[in-house]
Motif scaffolding. Structure first.
Motif, PDB file in Angstrom:
ATOM      1  N   ALA A   1     -32.158  13.431 -51.047  1.00 30.34           N
ATOM      2  CA  ALA A   1     -33.163  13.053 -50.057  1.00 30.34           C
ATOM      3  C   ALA A   1     -32.731  13.531 -48.684  1.00 30.34           C
ATOM      4  O   ALA A   1     -31.571  13.869 -48.458  1.00 30.34           O
ATOM      5  N   MET A   2     -33.670  13.540 -47.775  1.00 28.73           N
ATOM      6  CA  MET A   2     -33.397  13.855 -46.377  1.00 28.73           C
ATOM      7  C   MET A   2     -33.283  12.551 -45.597  1.00 28.73           C
ATOM      8  O   MET A   2     -34.175  11.709 -45.610  1.00 28.73           O
ATOM      9  N   PHE A   3     -32.143  12.373 -44.941  1.00 24.45           N
ATOM     10  CA  PHE A   3     -31.965  11.239 -44.030  1.00 24.45           C
ATOM     11  C   PHE A   3     -31.095  11.699 -42.869  1.00 24.45           C
ATOM     12  O   PHE A   3     -31.591  12.206 -41.879  1.00 24.45           O
ATOM     13  N   GLY A   4     -29.788  11.580 -43.006  1.00 25.12           N
ATOM     14  CA  GLY A   4     -28.895  12.046 -41.957  1.00 25.12           C
ATOM     15  C   GLY A   4     -28.725  13.552 -41.989  1.00 25.12           C
ATOM     16  O   GLY A   4     -29.134  14.221 -42.933  1.00 25.12           O
ATOM     17  N   PRO A   5     -28.126  14.128 -40.952  1.00 27.88           N
ATOM     18  CA  PRO A   5     -27.923  15.574 -40.906  1.00 27.88           C
ATOM     19  C   PRO A   5     -26.974  16.034 -42.010  1.00 27.88           C
ATOM     20  O   PRO A   5     -26.077  15.306 -42.422  1.00 27.88           O
ATOM     21  N   SER A   6     -27.218  17.235 -42.519  1.00 26.26           N
ATOM     22  CA  SER A   6     -26.361  17.791 -43.563  1.00 26.26           C
ATOM     23  C   SER A   6     -26.168  19.272 -43.288  1.00 26.26           C
ATOM     24  O   SER A   6     -26.628  19.806 -42.276  1.00 26.26           O
ATOM     25  N   ALA A   7     -25.534  19.935 -44.230  1.00 28.27           N
ATOM     26  CA  ALA A   7     -25.306  21.369 -44.084  1.00 28.27           C
ATOM     27  C   ALA A   7     -26.598  22.171 -44.156  1.00 28.27           C
ATOM     28  O   ALA A   7     -26.643  23.329 -43.749  1.00 28.27           O
ATOM     29  N   VAL A   8     -27.660  21.552 -44.667  1.00 32.58           N
ATOM     30  CA  VAL A   8     -28.902  22.310 -44.863  1.00 32.58           C
ATOM     31  C   VAL A   8     -30.103  21.748 -44.115  1.00 32.58           C
ATOM     32  O   VAL A   8     -31.137  22.399 -44.022  1.00 32.58           O
ATOM     33  N   THR A   9     -30.011  20.536 -43.565  1.00 35.45           N
ATOM     34  CA  THR A   9     -31.101  20.009 -42.741  1.00 35.45           C
ATOM     35  C   THR A   9     -30.518  19.300 -41.527  1.00 35.45           C
ATOM     36  O   THR A   9     -29.383  18.821 -41.550  1.00 35.45           O
ATOM     37  N   GLU A  10     -31.312  19.216 -40.478  1.00 34.71           N
ATOM     38  CA  GLU A  10     -30.865  18.517 -39.268  1.00 34.71           C
ATOM     39  C   GLU A  10     -30.953  17.009 -39.425  1.00 34.71           C
ATOM     40  O   GLU A  10     -30.456  16.250 -38.596  1.00 34.71           O
TER      41      GLU A  10
ATOM     42  N   VAL B   1     -27.545  13.514 -61.850  1.00 34.82           N
ATOM     43  CA  VAL B   1     -27.597  12.864 -60.540  1.00 34.82           C
ATOM     44  C   VAL B   1     -27.872  13.944 -59.507  1.00 34.82           C
ATOM     45  O   VAL B   1     -27.062  14.862 -59.337  1.00 34.82           O
ATOM     46  N   THR B   2     -29.007  13.858 -58.817  1.00 32.20           N
ATOM     47  CA  THR B   2     -29.274  14.822 -57.751  1.00 32.20           C
ATOM     48  C   THR B   2     -28.657  14.322 -56.451  1.00 32.20           C
ATOM     49  O   THR B   2     -28.456  13.125 -56.252  1.00 32.20           O
ATOM     50  N   GLY B   3     -28.322  15.265 -55.575  1.00 31.16           N
ATOM     51  CA  GLY B   3     -27.645  14.893 -54.341  1.00 31.16           C
ATOM     52  C   GLY B   3     -26.259  14.343 -54.611  1.00 31.16           C
ATOM     53  O   GLY B   3     -25.790  13.417 -53.935  1.00 31.16           O
ATOM     54  N   ALA B   4     -25.569  14.933 -55.608  1.00 30.83           N
ATOM     55  CA  ALA B   4     -24.304  14.371 -56.098  1.00 30.83           C
ATOM     56  C   ALA B   4     -23.070  14.952 -55.429  1.00 30.83           C
ATOM     57  O   ALA B   4     -21.950  14.582 -55.771  1.00 30.83           O
ATOM     58  N   ALA B   5     -23.237  15.855 -54.466  1.00 28.43           N
ATOM     59  CA  ALA B   5     -22.081  16.537 -53.882  1.00 28.43           C
ATOM     60  C   ALA B   5     -21.238  15.632 -53.001  1.00 28.43           C
ATOM     61  O   ALA B   5     -20.046  15.897 -52.789  1.00 28.43           O
ATOM     62  N   ARG B   6     -21.817  14.553 -52.512  1.00 21.59           N
ATOM     63  CA  ARG B   6     -21.078  13.703 -51.573  1.00 21.59           C
ATOM     64  C   ARG B   6     -21.746  12.345 -51.493  1.00 21.59           C
ATOM     65  O   ARG B   6     -22.806  12.100 -52.067  1.00 21.59           O
ATOM     66  N   GLY B   7     -21.126  11.451 -50.766  1.00 24.85           N
ATOM     67  CA  GLY B   7     -21.740  10.172 -50.408  1.00 24.85           C
ATOM     68  C   GLY B   7     -22.176   9.317 -51.581  1.00 24.85           C
ATOM     69  O   GLY B   7     -21.457   9.151 -52.570  1.00 24.85           O
ATOM     70  N   ILE B   8     -23.379   8.764 -51.462  1.00 26.15           N
ATOM     71  CA  ILE B   8     -23.892   7.825 -52.459  1.00 26.15           C
ATOM     72  C   ILE B   8     -24.079   8.512 -53.805  1.00 26.15           C
ATOM     73  O   ILE B   8     -23.763   7.940 -54.853  1.00 26.15           O
TER      74      ILE B   8
ATOM     75  N   ALA C   1     -20.861   8.198 -69.549  1.00 32.05           N
ATOM     76  CA  ALA C   1     -21.886   9.249 -69.547  1.00 32.05           C
ATOM     77  C   ALA C   1     -21.286  10.616 -69.254  1.00 32.05           C
ATOM     78  O   ALA C   1     -20.276  10.737 -68.562  1.00 32.05           O
ATOM     79  N   THR C   2     -21.929  11.633 -69.798  1.00 28.32           N
ATOM     80  CA  THR C   2     -21.687  12.995 -69.350  1.00 28.32           C
ATOM     81  C   THR C   2     -22.614  13.234 -68.172  1.00 28.32           C
ATOM     82  O   THR C   2     -23.834  13.118 -68.315  1.00 28.32           O
ATOM     83  N   VAL C   3     -22.049  13.528 -67.029  1.00 30.81           N
ATOM     84  CA  VAL C   3     -22.826  13.613 -65.791  1.00 30.81           C
ATOM     85  C   VAL C   3     -23.060  15.063 -65.404  1.00 30.81           C
ATOM     86  O   VAL C   3     -22.138  15.879 -65.408  1.00 30.81           O
ATOM     87  N   VAL C   4     -24.302  15.364 -65.065  1.00 34.28           N
ATOM     88  CA  VAL C   4     -24.654  16.651 -64.473  1.00 34.28           C
ATOM     89  C   VAL C   4     -24.842  16.405 -62.984  1.00 34.28           C
ATOM     90  O   VAL C   4     -25.781  15.717 -62.570  1.00 34.28           O
ATOM     91  N   ALA C   5     -23.907  16.906 -62.198  1.00 30.75           N
ATOM     92  CA  ALA C   5     -23.931  16.729 -60.748  1.00 30.75           C
ATOM     93  C   ALA C   5     -24.731  17.873 -60.142  1.00 30.75           C
ATOM     94  O   ALA C   5     -24.316  19.028 -60.199  1.00 30.75           O
ATOM     95  N   ALA C   6     -25.886  17.558 -59.584  1.00 30.85           N
ATOM     96  CA  ALA C   6     -26.813  18.576 -59.081  1.00 30.85           C
ATOM     97  C   ALA C   6     -26.992  18.403 -57.581  1.00 30.85           C
ATOM     98  O   ALA C   6     -27.186  17.287 -57.090  1.00 30.85           O
ATOM     99  N   ASP C   7     -26.934  19.513 -56.865  1.00 28.26           N
ATOM    100  CA  ASP C   7     -27.055  19.435 -55.413  1.00 28.26           C
ATOM    101  C   ASP C   7     -27.309  20.834 -54.869  1.00 28.26           C
ATOM    102  O   ASP C   7     -26.975  21.826 -55.529  1.00 28.26           O
TER     103      ASP C   7
END
Length: 260
Positions: free
Chosen positions: A88-97, A12-19, A32-38
């Protein structure tokens, strides 16, 4: 859904938070064995998984980073059965506005290219990274995440809406191309999720009224939350959907109706 994904390894990409975190938790609960990638640290997500799984740092805009993600997954678990391309890029995060809501002719070149680089090129990179393992197995499940904004035609977010439309068309092309290899590719299409990213972008753009507007067009008459998506995500990663490919599956409470 317990046991439905036993023995499967899913990234799962973008797995650090939220959806993305909600997807990871639901997949793990289904076996499942999950690989959390972010690009962010996934320690909190791994904690929710009870320490079961793997955390991987990935920058989806960098093909080498995506390849390293796939290699780390295979080294740790010996296979890649599925991926949910949630980053994905949508709301502001630690790495994009994040995306700014602007008339289309006020969106800057830099903002446009950054959106495409993350949402479109990043999804393409992640698909390229996992497909060799799936081809070798003769089986795989790719779930790309779009948005019902591509059906609604939301104004003042052209770069985001166009990027999510590209993801949906990418799915259809890949489904045709990868089907003979036993790889299913589908698009999950959420509505307006009450996530921190959504709330942040509405607040920063003084557009809080959109939340009420999205609720008003939902046939089920309520806001949508991340947990509303996870059942469909698990289904698309399971054997139950083995004869489903190339589809756009809307999970938005009946805000948009598609097809006949």
């Amino acid at each position: 859904m317990s046991g439905l994904l036993d023995g499967r390894v899913v990234i799962v990409t973008g797995a650090a938070r939220g959806i993305g975190q909600a997807y990871a938790k639901a997949l793990s609960e289904a076996g499942a064995t999950v690989v959390a990638a972010d690009i962010l640290d996934c320690a909190q997500t791994l904690g929710l998984l009870g320490g079961r799984g793997l955390g991987v740092k990935v920058d989806i805009t960098d093909m080498a980073s995506c390849t390293a993600m796939a290699e780390a997954t295979q080294k740790a678990h010996g296979r890649i059965d599925g991926i949910i391309n949630n980053a994905a890029m949508f709301g502001p995060s630690a790495v994009t506005e994040g995306a700014r809501m602007l008339p289309f002719d006020e969106i800057t070149e830099d903002a446009w290219q950054r959106m495409m680089n993350i949402n479109v090129t990043g999804t393409w990179h992640a698909c390229k990274a996992v497909v060799p393992a799936m081809r070798a197995q003769g089986y795989g499940k790719i779930v790309n995440i779009s948005s019902n904004t591509i059906q609604l035609g939301n104004p003042n977010l052209l770069h985001y809406v166009v990027s999510k439309g590209a993801v949906a068309t990418m799915t259809r092309c890949l489904a045709r191309e990868l089907g003979p290899a036993g790889i299913r590719v589908n698009t999950l299409v959420p509505g307006f999720i009450q996530s921190q990213a959504s709330l942040d972008i509405m607040r920063e753009n003084h557009a809080e009224a959109i939340t009420g507007a999205m609720k008003s067009i939902c046939s089920l008459g309520r806001e949508q939350y991340a947990d509303d998506l996870v059942g469909t995500a698990v289904y698309l990663q399971s054997a139950l959907s083995d004869f489903v490919s190339g589809q756009m599956i809307s999970v938005d409470g009946g805000a948009c109706f598609t097809g006949m």
